[in-house]
Enzyme design. Structure first.
Site, short mmCIF file in Angstrom:
data_model
loop_
_atom_site.label_atom_id
_atom_site.label_comp_id
_atom_site.label_asym_id
_atom_site.label_seq_id
_atom_site.Cartn_x
_atom_site.Cartn_y
_atom_site.Cartn_z
N ASP A 87 0.87 -1.36 0.07
CA ASP A 87 0.05 -0.05 0.07
C ASP A 87 0.93 1.32 0.14
OD1 ASP A 87 0.69 -0.71 2.43
OD2 ASP A 87 -0.81 0.85 3.25
N ASP A 148 7.91 4.21 -1.55
CA ASP A 148 7.55 3.59 -0.21
C ASP A 148 6.20 3.01 -0.28
OD1 ASP A 148 6.81 3.11 2.68
OD2 ASP A 148 6.47 5.30 3.11
N GLU A 182 0.09 -1.31 5.73
CA GLU A 182 1.36 -1.15 6.49
C GLU A 182 1.09 0.54 6.85
OE1 GLU A 182 5.24 0.39 7.67
OE2 GLU A 182 3.96 1.01 5.93
N HIS A 388 5.37 9.89 1.22
CA HIS A 388 4.02 10.27 1.33
C HIS A 388 3.75 11.68 0.95
CE1 HIS A 388 3.69 7.79 5.54
NE2 HIS A 388 4.16 7.19 4.42
#
Length: 417
Positions: A87, A148, A182, A388
């Site tokens: 994810d 990520d 996660e 992010h």
């Protein structure tokens, strides 16, 4: 002797393929996985693993990918696992990611084509100083990249392909685990460790080249619900108690010069509101609480509660509920009992020609919870940076070194057995 080569840009191609599959998780969803679209990537990974000749690769109903690379040695080698998550963060869109490679980076500002206001500057991204001559992946400026943790996925898949194609390279049984959710703290909620059958593991979800992390935050999540008093605003004098305003007062009363992500570093923890929603009658905020020390984490929760109690005293007809739930704990407590896991990781990094950087991470990985579930699991670098957000980037050459490190870990466990 390791002879891994990134043939035909296979590593770049895997990574670019994975980041274009939207796998954003959703903290408000009650389902597992929290978003069904995460399974779309899981299916692709399983198909590729089967094509490599890994016969037991499969995706379960909860969105977890399991696979086994069989041992090719007669030694009794502990079963090790490599783990990454599928994810991407809910904090920034992962829809229609357009990966771009900036070849032969020479230190210039990287202006992203779909939004010229998104610029990667060396002064703001210090690790770019070490990337001169390397090839840098970014997105186009409207989404995160997804390094990520799709960098980790691509690296584990590349290492798996190498091991399957080089049967003379000795290793014990290798397990692969790819997890959903996660980013919202649920990455191993439904992981079947009995089925996995590993004794030690490594998450591949770190940042800087050469880093190995044996310590994380301890983490809790908090949901604060304020129930106010709603009435017609034209007749609200001495009657209305707005849940929105009460909640705003709570958040503004929390420390800003400390205990906040914007004002902390190193081993300093924080109380961080991540979402807020509601109406005059009822409003809700979700927080993440972080500290390296469990006692400090508990104190952070108590401070949040005390702040709410102090504010709501001025609103006699309003009430609140604060629910704090455990997310994960500092994995150092477990890993200190198994020094060989870190030692072999450090040696693997050195064999890749890199100086190891043993450090703590101001965050968490699936390894935090796996360690406390009986699977000691430090975190090694994947080469992901500025995650992010729209400035997220990754270096192809750093990713290649991560592949080498994974392969070296497999070899070292066999050699030491």
């Amino acid at each position: 002797m390791l002879n891994y080569q990134n043939k035909n840009n296979s590593l770049q191609n895997r990574f670019a393929k994975y980041v274009q599959i939207d796998t954003q998780s959703d903290p408000t969803s009650p389902t597992v996985p929290s978003t069904e679209k995460q399974k779309n990537l899981g299916k692709v990974l399983v198909e590729e693993l089967l094509e490599m000749g890994i016969t037991d690769a499969h995706l379960d109903d909860f969105g977890y990918v399991y696979a086994t690379i069989p041992s090719n040695t007669e030694k009794r080698v502990p079963v090790i696992c490599f783990c990454s998550h599928m994810d991407t963060s809910p904090d920034c869109s992962g829809t229609n990611v357009k990966p771009i490679i900036h070849a032969n980076y020479q230190g210039q500002d990287l202006v992203l084509p779909d939004d010229h206001n998104i610029v990667l500057k060396m002064s703001e991204h210090p690790d770019l100083k070490h990337q001169i001559g390397n090839d840098i992946f970014t997105a186009s400026g409207t989404t995160l990249l997804g390094a990520d943790n799709k960098a980790g996925l691509a690296e584990i898949m590349e290492a798996a392909s190498f091991l399957m194609q080089n049967p003379t390279f000795k290793h014990g049984t290798i397990k692969i685990l790819f997890t959903p959710d996660e980013e919202i703290g649920r990455g191993v909620d439904k992981a079947d460790l009995k089925k996995l059958g590993a004794e030690f593991a490594y998450t591949v979800d770190g940042e800087t080249l050469g880093s190995i992390e044996d310590e994380t935050f301890s983490a809790d999540g908090a949901v604060l619900t304020i129930k106010g008093v709603s009435t017609h605003p034209g007749f609200a004098k001495d009657k209305m108690e707005s849940a929105i305003k009460i909640l705003s007062d709570v958040i503004s009363s929390l420390p800003s010069d400390c205990l906040s992500p914007e004002s902390t570093e190193a081993k300093e923890g924080f109380i961080h509101p991540v979402t807020i929603s509601g109406s005059v009658e009822q409003a809700e905020a979700r927080f993440i609480l972080r500290a390296f020390d469990d006692e400090q984490l508990e104190a952070n929760g108590e401070l949040l509660d005390a702040t709410v109690r102090n504010i709501i005293e001025d609103f006699p007809n309003s009430t609140y509920e604060l629910k704090i739930t455990e997310q994960y704990r500092n994995m150092k407590k477990v890993l200190d009992e198994y020094p060989q896991v870190i030692a072999y990781g450090i040696e693997a990094i050195e064999r890749a020609g890199i100086k190891p950087k043993r450090q703590s991470i101001r965050g968490g990985t699936d390894g935090s919870r796996l360690s406390f579930m009986g699977l000691p699991c430090p975190n090694i670098f994947a080469g992901e940076h500025a995650f992010h957000g729209k400035q997220e980037w990754a270096s192809v050459q750093d990713m290649e070194k991560a592949v080498e490190t994974i392969i070296n870990i497999a070899a070292i466990w066999e050699e030491k057995a």
